[in-house]
Design a protein around this motif. Structure first.
Motif, PDB file in Angstrom:
ATOM      1  N   ASP A 180      -0.612  20.044  -9.923  1.00 11.51           N
ATOM      2  CA  ASP A 180      -1.957  20.578 -10.109  1.00 11.51           C
ATOM      3  C   ASP A 180      -2.305  20.648 -11.587  1.00 11.51           C
ATOM      4  O   ASP A 180      -3.415  20.344 -12.007  1.00 11.51           O
ATOM      5  N   LEU A 181      -1.313  21.071 -12.404  1.00 11.82           N
ATOM      6  CA  LEU A 181      -1.554  21.113 -13.847  1.00 11.82           C
ATOM      7  C   LEU A 181      -1.768  19.704 -14.422  1.00 11.82           C
ATOM      8  O   LEU A 181      -2.633  19.506 -15.269  1.00 11.82           O
ATOM      9  N   LEU A 182      -0.961  18.760 -13.960  1.00 10.41           N
ATOM     10  CA  LEU A 182      -1.113  17.385 -14.439  1.00 10.41           C
ATOM     11  C   LEU A 182      -2.467  16.823 -14.062  1.00 10.41           C
ATOM     12  O   LEU A 182      -3.103  16.099 -14.846  1.00 10.41           O
ATOM     13  N   GLN A 183      -2.925  17.166 -12.888  1.00  8.44           N
ATOM     14  CA  GLN A 183      -4.237  16.662 -12.455  1.00  8.44           C
ATOM     15  C   GLN A 183      -5.340  17.218 -13.344  1.00  8.44           C
ATOM     16  O   GLN A 183      -6.320  16.541 -13.625  1.00  8.44           O
ATOM     17  N   ALA A 184      -5.133  18.489 -13.821  1.00  8.76           N
ATOM     18  CA  ALA A 184      -6.154  19.084 -14.684  1.00  8.76           C
ATOM     19  C   ALA A 184      -6.305  18.310 -15.981  1.00  8.76           C
ATOM     20  O   ALA A 184      -7.381  18.312 -16.597  1.00  8.76           O
ATOM     21  N   PHE A 185      -5.236  17.638 -16.439  1.00  6.17           N
ATOM     22  CA  PHE A 185      -5.282  16.848 -17.675  1.00  6.17           C
ATOM     23  C   PHE A 185      -5.410  15.354 -17.389  1.00  6.17           C
ATOM     24  O   PHE A 185      -5.130  14.529 -18.253  1.00  6.17           O
ATOM     25  N   ASN A 186      -5.786  15.034 -16.154  1.00  6.96           N
ATOM     26  CA  ASN A 186      -5.911  13.632 -15.745  1.00  6.96           C
ATOM     27  C   ASN A 186      -4.618  12.865 -15.960  1.00  6.96           C
ATOM     28  O   ASN A 186      -4.624  11.674 -16.278  1.00  6.96           O
ATOM     29  N   ALA A 187      -3.493  13.582 -15.866  1.00 11.60           N
ATOM     30  CA  ALA A 187      -2.205  12.943 -16.091  1.00 11.60           C
ATOM     31  C   ALA A 187      -1.502  12.616 -14.782  1.00 11.60           C
ATOM     32  O   ALA A 187      -0.371  12.135 -14.795  1.00 11.60           O
ATOM     33  N   PRO A 206      -1.013  10.332 -11.646  1.00 11.00           N
ATOM     34  CA  PRO A 206      -1.347   8.962 -11.230  1.00 11.00           C
ATOM     35  C   PRO A 206      -2.326   8.972 -10.065  1.00 11.00           C
ATOM     36  O   PRO A 206      -2.272   9.844  -9.183  1.00 11.00           O
ATOM     37  N   GLY A 207      -3.212   8.041 -10.074  1.00 14.72           N
ATOM     38  CA  GLY A 207      -4.218   7.972  -9.028  1.00 14.72           C
ATOM     39  C   GLY A 207      -3.627   7.741  -7.651  1.00 14.72           C
ATOM     40  O   GLY A 207      -4.285   7.957  -6.643  1.00 14.72           O
ATOM     41  N   SER A 208      -2.420   7.211  -7.643  1.00 13.88           N
ATOM     42  CA  SER A 208      -1.805   6.926  -6.356  1.00 13.88           C
ATOM     43  C   SER A 208      -1.077   8.119  -5.759  1.00 13.88           C
ATOM     44  O   SER A 208      -0.449   8.008  -4.721  1.00 13.88           O
ATOM     45  N   SER A 264       1.153  20.217  -0.423  1.00 14.12           N
ATOM     46  CA  SER A 264       2.127  19.133  -0.571  1.00 14.12           C
ATOM     47  C   SER A 264       1.615  18.127  -1.588  1.00 14.12           C
ATOM     48  O   SER A 264       0.424  18.044  -1.863  1.00 14.12           O
ATOM     49  N   VAL A 265       2.550  17.400  -2.151  1.00 12.62           N
ATOM     50  CA  VAL A 265       2.183  16.377  -3.105  1.00 12.62           C
ATOM     51  C   VAL A 265       3.127  15.172  -2.910  1.00 12.62           C
ATOM     52  O   VAL A 265       4.310  15.345  -2.621  1.00 12.62           O
ATOM     53  N   THR A 266       2.571  13.987  -3.016  1.00  5.02           N
ATOM     54  CA  THR A 266       3.393  12.764  -2.975  1.00  5.02           C
ATOM     55  C   THR A 266       3.788  12.431  -4.407  1.00  5.02           C
ATOM     56  O   THR A 266       2.941  12.173  -5.258  1.00  5.02           O
ATOM     57  N   THR A 267       5.081  12.510  -4.691  1.00  3.44           N
ATOM     58  CA  THR A 267       5.559  12.402  -6.074  1.00  3.44           C
ATOM     59  C   THR A 267       6.185  11.054  -6.397  1.00  3.44           C
ATOM     60  O   THR A 267       6.544  10.817  -7.533  1.00  3.44           O
ATOM     61  N   HIS A 268       6.351  10.215  -5.391  1.00  4.55           N
ATOM     62  CA  HIS A 268       6.912   8.885  -5.619  1.00  4.55           C
ATOM     63  C   HIS A 268       8.231   8.953  -6.362  1.00  4.55           C
ATOM     64  O   HIS A 268       8.414   8.353  -7.412  1.00  4.55           O
ATOM     65  N   GLY A 269       9.123   9.747  -5.838  1.00  5.56           N
ATOM     66  CA  GLY A 269      10.471   9.715  -6.375  1.00  5.56           C
ATOM     67  C   GLY A 269      10.820  10.865  -7.261  1.00  5.56           C
ATOM     68  O   GLY A 269      11.985  11.185  -7.442  1.00  5.56           O
ATOM     69  N   PHE A 270       9.812  11.506  -7.852  1.00  4.63           N
ATOM     70  CA  PHE A 270      10.151  12.628  -8.743  1.00  4.63           C
ATOM     71  C   PHE A 270      10.863  13.757  -7.996  1.00  4.63           C
ATOM     72  O   PHE A 270      11.766  14.372  -8.479  1.00  4.63           O
ATOM     73  N   PHE A 271      10.384  14.052  -6.771  1.00  2.00           N
ATOM     74  CA  PHE A 271      11.009  15.090  -5.961  1.00  2.00           C
ATOM     75  C   PHE A 271      11.455  14.527  -4.620  1.00  2.00           C
ATOM     76  O   PHE A 271      11.484  15.217  -3.632  1.00  2.00           O
ATOM     77  N   GLY A 272      11.712  13.241  -4.634  1.00  2.00           N
ATOM     78  CA  GLY A 272      12.222  12.614  -3.435  1.00  2.00           C
ATOM     79  C   GLY A 272      11.139  12.234  -2.447  1.00  2.00           C
ATOM     80  O   GLY A 272      11.336  12.284  -1.239  1.00  2.00           O
ATOM     81  N   GLY A 273       9.976  11.849  -2.967  1.00  2.49           N
ATOM     82  CA  GLY A 273       8.922  11.438  -2.046  1.00  2.49           C
ATOM     83  C   GLY A 273       7.875  12.521  -1.903  1.00  2.49           C
ATOM     84  O   GLY A 273       7.342  13.008  -2.875  1.00  2.49           O
ATOM     85  N   THR A 274       7.596  12.864  -0.681  1.00  4.25           N
ATOM     86  CA  THR A 274       6.613  13.908  -0.411  1.00  4.25           C
ATOM     87  C   THR A 274       7.313  15.258  -0.334  1.00  4.25           C
ATOM     88  O   THR A 274       8.354  15.404   0.285  1.00  4.25           O
ATOM     89  N   THR A 275       6.692  16.253  -0.994  1.00  5.82           N
ATOM     90  CA  THR A 275       7.307  17.578  -1.000  1.00  5.82           C
ATOM     91  C   THR A 275       6.220  18.647  -0.930  1.00  5.82           C
ATOM     92  O   THR A 275       5.094  18.438  -1.378  1.00  5.82           O
ATOM     93  N   MET A 306       0.846  -1.191   0.000  1.00  6.84           N
ATOM     94  CA  MET A 306       0.000   0.000   0.000  1.00  6.84           C
ATOM     95  C   MET A 306       0.875   1.233   0.000  1.00  6.84           C
ATOM     96  O   MET A 306       1.763   1.384   0.818  1.00  6.84           O
ATOM     97  N   LYS A 307       0.595   2.135  -0.932  1.00  5.72           N
ATOM     98  CA  LYS A 307       1.409   3.330  -1.037  1.00  5.72           C
ATOM     99  C   LYS A 307       0.898   4.369  -0.064  1.00  5.72           C
ATOM    100  O   LYS A 307      -0.288   4.585   0.073  1.00  5.72           O
ATOM    101  N   MET A 308       1.849   5.023   0.542  1.00  2.27           N
ATOM    102  CA  MET A 308       1.485   6.056   1.518  1.00  2.27           C
ATOM    103  C   MET A 308       1.210   7.371   0.774  1.00  2.27           C
ATOM    104  O   MET A 308       1.933   7.752  -0.127  1.00  2.27           O
ATOM    105  N   ILE A 309       0.149   7.975   1.156  1.00  8.26           N
ATOM    106  CA  ILE A 309      -0.177   9.294   0.594  1.00  8.26           C
ATOM    107  C   ILE A 309       0.050  10.325   1.685  1.00  8.26           C
ATOM    108  O   ILE A 309      -0.531  10.270   2.752  1.00  8.26           O
ATOM    109  N   SER A 310       0.938  11.272   1.405  1.00  7.08           N
ATOM    110  CA  SER A 310       1.315  12.261   2.424  1.00  7.08           C
ATOM    111  C   SER A 310       0.722  13.615   2.075  1.00  7.08           C
ATOM    112  O   SER A 310       0.843  14.074   0.958  1.00  7.08           O
ATOM    113  N   LEU A 311       0.049  14.210   3.023  1.00  7.97           N
ATOM    114  CA  LEU A 311      -0.547  15.533   2.862  1.00  7.97           C
ATOM    115  C   LEU A 311      -0.181  16.409   4.053  1.00  7.97           C
ATOM    116  O   LEU A 311       0.218  15.913   5.096  1.00  7.97           O
ATOM    117  N   LEU A 312      -0.383  17.683   3.848  1.00  8.75           N
ATOM    118  CA  LEU A 312      -0.417  18.560   5.028  1.00  8.75           C
ATOM    119  C   LEU A 312      -1.845  18.517   5.536  1.00  8.75           C
ATOM    120  O   LEU A 312      -2.488  19.515   5.781  1.00  8.75           O
TER     121      LEU A 312
END
Length: 249
Positions: free
Chosen positions: A51-58, A60-62, A30-41, A1-7
């Motif tokens: 946020d822009l990627l989410q607008a284009f459904n790009a 990942p759901g995780s 904050s966003v959980t990037t799974h490695g793109f920015f070293g985890g949660t940032t 199970m992947k951890m989702i980190s938020l403020l």
């Protein structure tokens, strides 16, 4: 199970008040990037990109995303200050004024007939003034000035211009006048309690005397004495004067 980190789990997110809000989105969260920015940032660029990627459904759901959108908020219209105020200058003018009150009094003082010795059997006192000295008081309840000033008193003896001619050892055409004036005033400059001023013009010819003062107001009394010259008085109309002049300077 992947951890989702938020403020998340925090009821409020503190916004910085040290800088003005821009017009448009400010990505703060904050966003959980799974490695793109070293985890949660909570890097603003990373949150904005997510946020822009989410607008284009790009996105990942995780990947969990939490953003704060400040659209519609405007910054300060001018620089701020912790101290403010103004000093207002006040100004006006008071005109110089000097006063000597005598109301509607007649300034001509008529002594009427100045009595003389008309006895036929007293040659030494013949034609001399009788009845002793004449006295006259001129009193004003207000005199003064609201700035520095000069007060001048003057007097001229009573005299006649009868051109009959006479022996000055026996006769005179002058009735001597003595003036004593009293009022209260102070000195020029500084502040001081006023003191009584006494001006005396003796019965020895026409005279004047001037005093300088700071602002003052007082009653002013002038006492005149018509002296007996102990000589026969030449017939005629006798005139003289007494005056006070207050002049600002």
């Amino acid at each position: 199970m992947k951890m989702i980190s938020l403020l998340a789990g925090v009821a409020a997110v503190a916004l910085s008040a040290t800088s003005a809000l821009a017009s448009g989105p400010i990505y703060q969260g904050s966003v959980t990037t799974h490695g793109f920015f070293g985890g949660t940032t909570n890097n603003a660029a990373a949150v904005g990109a997510a946020d822009l990627l989410q607008a284009f459904n790009a996105l990942p759901g995780s990947v969990a995303l939490f953003t704060i959108d400040s659209s519609g908020f405007a910054g300060n219209t001018a620089s701020t200050s912790t101290t403010n105020g103004a000093t207002f200058s006040l100004q006006g003018n008071v005109t110089p004024d000097c006063a000597y009150y005598f109301g509607s009094a007649n300034t001509t003082v008529d002594f009427g007939v100045i009595g003389i010795n008309t006895s036929d059997n007293n040659p030494d006192a013949a034609f001399e003034m009788v009845g002793g000295a004449r006295e006259l008081d001129i009193n004003s309840n207000l005199a003064g000035c609201n700035t520095r000033n000069t007060v001048t008193f003057s007097k001229t003896d009573l005299s006649t211009t009868n051109g009959a001619g006479f022996d000055p050892a026996q006769f005179t055409n002058v009735i001597p006048v003595k003036l004593v004036a009293k009022y209260k005033a102070g000195v020029v400059g500084g502040t001081s309690t006023v003191s009584e001023q006494t001006v005396t013009l003796a019965n020895t010819g026409n005279q004047a005397s001037a005093n300088t003062h700071g602002a003052w107001k007082s009653s002013l009394d002038m006492k005149l004495t018509l002296s007996n010259p102990n000589k026969g008085l030449l017939a005629g109309d006798y005139t003289g004067s007494v005056g006070v002049t207050i002049v600002a300077f």
